[in-house]
Design a protein around this motif. Structure first.
Motif, PDB file in Angstrom:
ATOM      1  N   THR B  19      15.650  -4.894   2.739  1.00 23.31           N
ATOM      2  CA  THR B  19      15.057  -4.473   1.473  1.00 23.31           C
ATOM      3  C   THR B  19      13.535  -4.542   1.558  1.00 23.31           C
ATOM      4  O   THR B  19      12.834  -3.628   1.106  1.00 23.31           O
ATOM      5  N   THR B  20      13.032  -5.623   2.145  1.00 26.24           N
ATOM      6  CA  THR B  20      11.591  -5.790   2.277  1.00 26.24           C
ATOM      7  C   THR B  20      10.998  -4.701   3.161  1.00 26.24           C
ATOM      8  O   THR B  20       9.978  -4.092   2.821  1.00 26.24           O
ATOM      9  N   THR B  21      11.655  -4.440   4.289  1.00 24.61           N
ATOM     10  CA  THR B  21      11.169  -3.403   5.205  1.00 24.61           C
ATOM     11  C   THR B  21      11.104  -2.055   4.473  1.00 24.61           C
ATOM     12  O   THR B  21      10.079  -1.360   4.523  1.00 24.61           O
ATOM     13  N   ALA B  22      12.197  -1.710   3.793  1.00 28.54           N
ATOM     14  CA  ALA B  22      12.260  -0.409   3.123  1.00 28.54           C
ATOM     15  C   ALA B  22      11.177  -0.303   2.050  1.00 28.54           C
ATOM     16  O   ALA B  22      10.505   0.740   1.932  1.00 28.54           O
ATOM     17  N   ASN B  23      10.998  -1.354   1.282  1.00 30.90           N
ATOM     18  CA  ASN B  23      10.055  -1.291   0.171  1.00 30.90           C
ATOM     19  C   ASN B  23       8.599  -1.287   0.623  1.00 30.90           C
ATOM     20  O   ASN B  23       7.780  -0.567   0.061  1.00 30.90           O
ATOM     21  N   ILE B  24       8.285  -2.103   1.626  1.00 31.53           N
ATOM     22  CA  ILE B  24       6.906  -2.087   2.123  1.00 31.53           C
ATOM     23  C   ILE B  24       6.603  -0.720   2.741  1.00 31.53           C
ATOM     24  O   ILE B  24       5.548  -0.131   2.508  1.00 31.53           O
ATOM     25  N   ALA B  25       7.573  -0.215   3.511  1.00 32.32           N
ATOM     26  CA  ALA B  25       7.374   1.089   4.151  1.00 32.32           C
ATOM     27  C   ALA B  25       7.173   2.172   3.091  1.00 32.32           C
ATOM     28  O   ALA B  25       6.265   3.008   3.201  1.00 32.32           O
ATOM     29  N   ALA B  26       8.005   2.135   2.042  1.00 34.18           N
ATOM     30  CA  ALA B  26       7.890   3.143   0.986  1.00 34.18           C
ATOM     31  C   ALA B  26       6.538   3.022   0.279  1.00 34.18           C
ATOM     32  O   ALA B  26       5.882   4.035  -0.008  1.00 34.18           O
ATOM     33  N   ALA B  27       6.126   1.775   0.011  1.00 36.38           N
ATOM     34  CA  ALA B  27       4.844   1.572  -0.679  1.00 36.38           C
ATOM     35  C   ALA B  27       3.677   2.059   0.184  1.00 36.38           C
ATOM     36  O   ALA B  27       2.748   2.701  -0.313  1.00 36.38           O
ATOM     37  N   LEU B  28       3.726   1.762   1.478  1.00 38.93           N
ATOM     38  CA  LEU B  28       2.652   2.212   2.383  1.00 38.93           C
ATOM     39  C   LEU B  28       2.609   3.732   2.436  1.00 38.93           C
ATOM     40  O   LEU B  28       1.545   4.347   2.373  1.00 38.93           O
ATOM     41  N   ALA B  29       3.800   4.343   2.531  1.00 36.78           N
ATOM     42  CA  ALA B  29       3.863   5.797   2.661  1.00 36.78           C
ATOM     43  C   ALA B  29       3.442   6.474   1.353  1.00 36.78           C
ATOM     44  O   ALA B  29       2.794   7.525   1.371  1.00 36.78           O
ATOM     45  N   ALA B  30       3.813   5.867   0.215  1.00 36.72           N
ATOM     46  CA  ALA B  30       3.433   6.443  -1.080  1.00 36.72           C
ATOM     47  C   ALA B  30       1.919   6.411  -1.247  1.00 36.72           C
ATOM     48  O   ALA B  30       1.342   7.196  -2.000  1.00 36.72           O
ATOM     49  N   ASP B  31       1.287   5.494  -0.516  1.00 34.70           N
ATOM     50  CA  ASP B  31      -0.158   5.335  -0.593  1.00 34.70           C
ATOM     51  C   ASP B  31      -0.865   6.217   0.448  1.00 34.70           C
ATOM     52  O   ASP B  31      -2.076   6.086   0.648  1.00 34.70           O
ATOM     53  N   GLY B  32      -0.110   7.038   1.134  1.00 30.96           N
ATOM     54  CA  GLY B  32      -0.728   8.009   2.029  1.00 30.96           C
ATOM     55  C   GLY B  32      -0.689   7.674   3.505  1.00 30.96           C
ATOM     56  O   GLY B  32      -1.095   8.485   4.334  1.00 30.96           O
ATOM     57  N   GLY B 228       8.900  -4.181  -7.743  1.00 29.79           N
ATOM     58  CA  GLY B 228       8.263  -3.046  -7.077  1.00 29.79           C
ATOM     59  C   GLY B 228       6.763  -3.269  -6.951  1.00 29.79           C
ATOM     60  O   GLY B 228       6.155  -3.003  -5.904  1.00 29.79           O
ATOM     61  N   GLN B 229       6.177  -3.804  -8.019  1.00 27.51           N
ATOM     62  CA  GLN B 229       4.747  -4.130  -7.989  1.00 27.51           C
ATOM     63  C   GLN B 229       4.457  -5.172  -6.908  1.00 27.51           C
ATOM     64  O   GLN B 229       3.476  -5.060  -6.171  1.00 27.51           O
ATOM     65  N   ALA B 230       5.350  -6.165  -6.812  1.00 29.53           N
ATOM     66  CA  ALA B 230       5.166  -7.208  -5.784  1.00 29.53           C
ATOM     67  C   ALA B 230       5.149  -6.574  -4.388  1.00 29.53           C
ATOM     68  O   ALA B 230       4.310  -6.924  -3.550  1.00 29.53           O
ATOM     69  N   PHE B 231       6.055  -5.632  -4.142  1.00 28.58           N
ATOM     70  CA  PHE B 231       6.091  -4.973  -2.825  1.00 28.58           C
ATOM     71  C   PHE B 231       4.859  -4.094  -2.616  1.00 28.58           C
ATOM     72  O   PHE B 231       4.316  -4.029  -1.506  1.00 28.58           O
ATOM     73  N   ARG B 232       4.427  -3.418  -3.676  1.00 28.65           N
ATOM     74  CA  ARG B 232       3.217  -2.586  -3.535  1.00 28.65           C
ATOM     75  C   ARG B 232       2.004  -3.457  -3.205  1.00 28.65           C
ATOM     76  O   ARG B 232       1.155  -3.086  -2.393  1.00 28.65           O
ATOM     77  N   ASN B 233       1.962  -4.661  -3.837  1.00 29.40           N
ATOM     78  CA  ASN B 233       0.863  -5.584  -3.531  1.00 29.40           C
ATOM     79  C   ASN B 233       0.895  -6.015  -2.071  1.00 29.40           C
ATOM     80  O   ASN B 233      -0.142  -6.122  -1.419  1.00 29.40           O
TER      81      ASN B 233
END
Lengths: 227, 266
Positions: B19-32, B228-233
């Protein structure tokens, strides 16, 4: 510069003796030699004699993986360098052959009773899964976390917190002591006595544990009192 | 361009590595950022499900290692984020199908094209863990505020340090502030006291994570979600930004009162 790498069969497996020179060159030479007769060497276990060469876990780990690719098992690393030995141990490799062999120059065995002055210094925290065993005293500058163990023939002195398992006087020395800034081991053994930690009340104080009347007692350490 | 290989590991299973891998990856990718996730849990693959890409798998990492497919063919593009890719694990093989040297080779190839290569490690300390650790530039340890999870994290940190990959950083997942307040759960400080490594994130327990994982929608893409905010941070901290830690005591999803630095510079 070419580095001498010799391979010979011994009772325990393949003995590889690596001479002085660049490690990269040495490991390449070794892997080439093994690849030449890959079928012959497949499934062998390998004893690596490194002499005084100081090596880190990264290089040893890489060699282990490369040998693994050839289905050769890096089993034992013989070295006179403490750094190399530690790296090998960290990777879960043996650092001595099971029976005393003529190969490494024999060091006289260390006897804890000699004059009680032989000690090793562990200059970092021992995390879960780490084990330090030594026939003399063990000094740890750092914590012994839960899941780590220290077994000493003599005393165990810890400049830090003890949460793991500690054994002093492992050869039966009932005079051995365990001292720590914060002594709350999972289990404490001195000679043949075993104790667990009572529930802590309040703040941790430096303590010294020893055997009194056949039982382990831990007492607050007071300055100006002979230990 | 030379990407960073981030290994997400924990020792204990079930703490939330995938879950952590998926969310960090998604957050990084959403940020460009250009991100590729690799599922290193061969035989027990999950990351494809959490990302919602299970039905698109044709080739997996074992096909690549064995030469049956090119790396490009095994890369699945995310359905939401054009910069996010997944290289799935094989489900019908086991860890021995891939060697640490294979992982290093694959990651070296990917570094040229991606900013971040996220490796989802299997639980345990054996071959699969070593496969995930071998190519790593940076190790992220996920733990829960539980004694057993912290114990295993401690063991893993020791192994990472002895392989000279350190120092790893820590994510504390599934914390329940009410339980910590009652003294029924380890606090952030209790965990840091034992592990003594750098904290890069605290994720609160959140039902939305389970729902998101089941549906293949990482919560990091849900603007309103607290977890979600925690993962984006965490993603921003990985990129080197200074982001204050969230105040976990606040129950609603409103973040006007960011602050309460748990650790300066963390």
């Amino acid at each position: 510069m070419a580095v001498s790498v010799t391979i010979k069969g011994i009772k325990e497996g393949l003995l590889v003796v690596v001479g002085d020179g660049e490690w990269e060159e040495a490991s390449r030479t070794l892997l080439e030699k093994l690849r030449e007769k890959a079928d012959f060497f497949r499934g062998a276990r390998l004893v690596l004699q490194l002499g005084g060469r100081a090596m880190g876990a990264a290089d040893l780990g890489k060699l282990r993986d490369d040998l693994g690719d050839l289905q050769i098992n890096l089993w034992t690393v013989l070295s006179e360098s403490a750094l190399t030995e530690n790296a090998a141990r960290a990777l879960g490799l043996e650092t001595a052959l099971p029976k005393p062999q003529a190969l490494p120059p024999e060091l006289p065995p260390i006897s804890p009773s000699e004059d009680g002055s032989v000690a090793i210094l562990v200059n970092h925290t021992l995390r879960s899964g780490k084990s330090v065993r030594f026939p003399g005293h063990v000094i740890v500058v750092g914590d012994i976390n839960a899941g780590a163990e220290v077994v000493a023939g003599g005393n165990v002195i810890v400049w830090g917190r003890v949460r793991g398992t500690v054994q002093a006087g492992s050869e039966g020395d009932a005079e051995a002591v365990v001292c720590a800034l914060d002594l709350a081991p999972t289990q404490l053994r001195i000679a043949n006595a075993i104790a667990t930690s009572p529930k802590r009340r309040g703040k941790a104080d430096p303590e010294m544990a020893r055997i009194k009347d056949g039982q382990i007692v831990a007492e607050r350490w007071k300055p100006n009192e002979k230990g | 361009m030379s990407g960073t290989v981030i290994t997400v590991t924990s020792g204990k299973g079930g703490v939330g590595k995938t879950t952590t891998t998926a969310n960090i990856a998604a957050a990084l990718a959403a940020d460009g950022a250009k991100v590729v996730c690799i599922d290193a849990d061969i035989g027990l693959r999950n990351l494809d499900v959490v990302l919602g890409l299970e039905n698109r798998i044709v080739y997996d990492i074992v096909h690549v290692v064995e030469g049956a497919a090119k790396l490009k063919q095994a890369m699945i593009r995310d359905k939401r984020l054009p910069h996010l890719f997944l290289i799935p694990a094989a489900q019908t093989r086991d860890k021995s199908a891939v060697a640490p040297s294979d992982m290093i080779r694959i990651c070296d190839e990917l570094r040229a094209e991606f900013d971040y290569i996220m490796l989802d490690s299997p639980a345990g300390i054996e071959r699969g863990f070593r496969n995930a650790l071998a190519p790593s530039n940076r190790v992220v340890i996920v733990t829960n505020p539980e004694v057993s999870a912290v114990r295993d994290a401690d063991r893993i940190i020791g192994l990472v340090e002895s392989e000279q990959k350190g120092p790893p950083s820590l994510i504390i997942n599934r914390i329940k502030p009410e339980m910590v307040k009652r003294g029924d759960m380890l606090s952030i400080d209790d965990v840091l006291d034992v592990l003594a490594i750098d904290l890069i994130g605290v994720v609160p327990e959140d039902e939305q994570i389970v729902i998101g994982s089941n549906r293949g929608n990482p919560v990091a893409l849900d603007e309103k979600s607290r977890s979600g905010q925690a993962f984006r941070n965490i993603a921003r901290r990985i990129k080197g930004e200074q982001v204050p830690f969230m105040d976990l005591d606040k129950q609603d999803g409103f973040f006007s009162r960011l602050g309460k630095l748990i650790r300066p510079g963390g």
